[in-house]
Design a protein around this motif. Structure first.
Motif, mmCIF file in Angstrom:
data_model
loop_
_atom_site.group_PDB
_atom_site.id
_atom_site.type_symbol
_atom_site.label_atom_id
_atom_site.label_comp_id
_atom_site.label_asym_id
_atom_site.label_seq_id
_atom_site.Cartn_x
_atom_site.Cartn_y
_atom_site.Cartn_z
ATOM 1 N N ALA A 264 53.748 36.887 37.166
ATOM 2 C CA ALA A 264 53.705 38.089 37.239
ATOM 3 C C ALA A 264 52.545 38.849 37.919
ATOM 4 N N THR A 265 51.430 38.072 37.490
ATOM 5 C CA THR A 265 50.728 39.073 37.719
ATOM 6 C C THR A 265 49.256 38.572 38.613
ATOM 7 N N SER A 266 48.645 39.495 38.956
ATOM 8 C CA SER A 266 47.638 39.291 39.341
ATOM 9 C C SER A 266 46.747 38.861 39.456
ATOM 10 N N THR A 267 46.017 37.913 39.900
ATOM 11 C CA THR A 267 44.766 37.263 38.801
ATOM 12 C C THR A 267 43.018 37.936 39.155
ATOM 13 N N ALA A 268 43.474 38.572 39.894
ATOM 14 C CA ALA A 268 42.265 39.182 40.913
ATOM 15 C C ALA A 268 40.961 39.235 39.916
ATOM 16 N N LEU A 272 38.018 45.069 42.187
ATOM 17 C CA LEU A 272 38.890 44.553 44.141
ATOM 18 C C LEU A 272 39.525 45.568 44.728
ATOM 19 N N PRO A 273 38.911 46.492 45.800
ATOM 20 C CA PRO A 273 39.297 47.131 45.926
ATOM 21 C C PRO A 273 40.817 47.355 46.492
ATOM 22 N N GLN A 278 45.419 36.101 47.827
ATOM 23 C CA GLN A 278 45.395 34.197 46.791
ATOM 24 C C GLN A 278 45.446 34.945 45.408
ATOM 25 N N TYR A 279 45.171 35.920 45.187
ATOM 26 C CA TYR A 279 44.810 36.579 43.895
ATOM 27 C C TYR A 279 46.376 37.076 43.873
ATOM 28 N N GLN A 280 47.285 37.427 44.803
ATOM 29 C CA GLN A 280 48.341 37.604 44.010
ATOM 30 C C GLN A 280 49.549 37.804 43.826
ATOM 31 N N PRO A 281 50.617 38.154 42.903
ATOM 32 C CA PRO A 281 51.271 37.313 41.895
ATOM 33 C C PRO A 281 52.162 36.747 43.110
ATOM 34 N N ARG A 282 52.876 35.260 42.309
ATOM 35 C CA ARG A 282 53.401 34.737 43.228
ATOM 36 C C ARG A 282 54.897 34.514 42.357
#
Length: 320
Positions: A264-268, A272-273, A278-282
């Motif tokens: 549930a956490t962004s991996t970005a 990043l603005p 591909q970095y957003q939570p799944r």
């Protein structure tokens, strides 16, 4: 229904059903009960979601036999499989089910295993020291006690039982097994009582509780299986699918929390603005922390006391 099935009370049943409900309403929905046990949760899933199909796993052949009787009225809507829950991807592949809409885990030892004296799970009654959930494979608790080097036994008791007196207990076990190998739970309980200081015995319930928990986890490789199982279960969910996990001690809950929180956490990278997809939570978490059973449920069912429930929803596919 057998007397044993009637005695089994599923923990936090309604809350589990509510968490999974939005994903299971449509015809053709598939829900997996990864820990079938005596079939209480499975029966409720089949009754509550008449359009859903159930796949249920258990490593315990006796549990499968009893649950098959209980779930027989649902016919081919229920598929029962002899498997450990980290085998979920292989089971789904074998059944030609690419994705599922719901997954439920009710971890720990089942009511049947605790209640059946011959299994050696319960410290309250004398029985053979077995503790294998699947009695057809692997070392028993007696073999662990009789063959592990002292340092390894201390590690097992400290890590899996969070037992502060691990060294003292293991010293007594090593002396005891030199005279005669352990084969009964009653002798182990007595040895633990004799080994511990009076002050320790006055607090925290049965002094053998943590040792028995540690041996059970070691015998069944519960934590390493769980570390593989939760990511595999999340990976089996279709977008919109939901997972609910009931755990009963901090070690299990920590693993579940880590996997669901990471999903549930962004991996970005920071700063990043706009966060690329591909970095957003799944995953989206469905519970705020771990939910606990209401007081009235604990009053009715003492085994619910230590339960912790976490849920999440799959909201996107994995990044390519």
């Amino acid at each position: 229904m057998s007397e044993r099935s009637e005695r089994h009370v599923p923990v936090m049943l309604q809350r589990c059903l509510d968490l999974l409900a939005p994903a299971l309403a449509d015809p053709g929905a598939v829900v997996v009960d990864c820990t079938l046990g005596l079939g209480g949760h499975s029966e409720a899933l089949l009754a509550t979601f008449p359009a859903a199909r159930l796949i249920a796993l258990d490593r315990d052949k006796e549990a499968l036999r009893l649950s098959a009787e209980r779930l027989a009225p649902y016919g081919d809507r229920a598929t029962l499989v002899h498997a450990v829950y980290d085998e979920l991807p292989e089971v789904l592949k074998r059944l030609s089910v690419p994705r599922v809409q719901g997954v439920l885990f009710d971890l720990g030892v089942s009511s049947m295993q605790l209640d059946e004296a011959g299994r050696g799970f319960a410290y309250a009654q004398d029985a053979p020291l077995d503790m294998r959930m699947d009695q057809t494979t692997g070392p028993s608790a007696a073999e662990v006690l009789n063959t592990y080097p002292p340092g390894e036994l201390v590690r097992v008791l400290r890590t899996y039982g969070e037992e502060k007196q691990a060294k003292r207990i293991v010293e007594a076990v090593v002396k005891g097994r030199a005279k005669e190998p352990f084969d009964r739970s009653g002798r182990l309980v007595e040895l633990i009582r004799d080994a511990l200081p009076q002050a320790v015995k006055r607090t925290g319930g049965n002094p053998a509780k943590r040792t028995f928990q540690a041996l059970r986890i070691e015998v069944n490789a519960e934590l390493s299986v769980l570390q593989r199982s939760i990511p595999a279960a999340v990976g089996s969910l279709t977008v919109g699918g939901r997972i609910a996990v009931l755990s009963y001690h901090s070690l299990e809950d920590r693993i579940v929390k880590q996997v669901l929180t990471a999903g549930a956490t962004s991996t970005a990278p920071p700063g990043l603005p706009i966060v690329p997809e591909q970095y957003q939570p799944r995953l989206k978490l469905l519970t705020r922390g771990a939910e606990v059973p209401p007081e009235e449920e604990v009053a009715d069912n003492s085994r619910a006391a230590s339960a912790r429930l976490r849920g999440a929803q799959r909201i996107r596919e994995d990044a390519l």
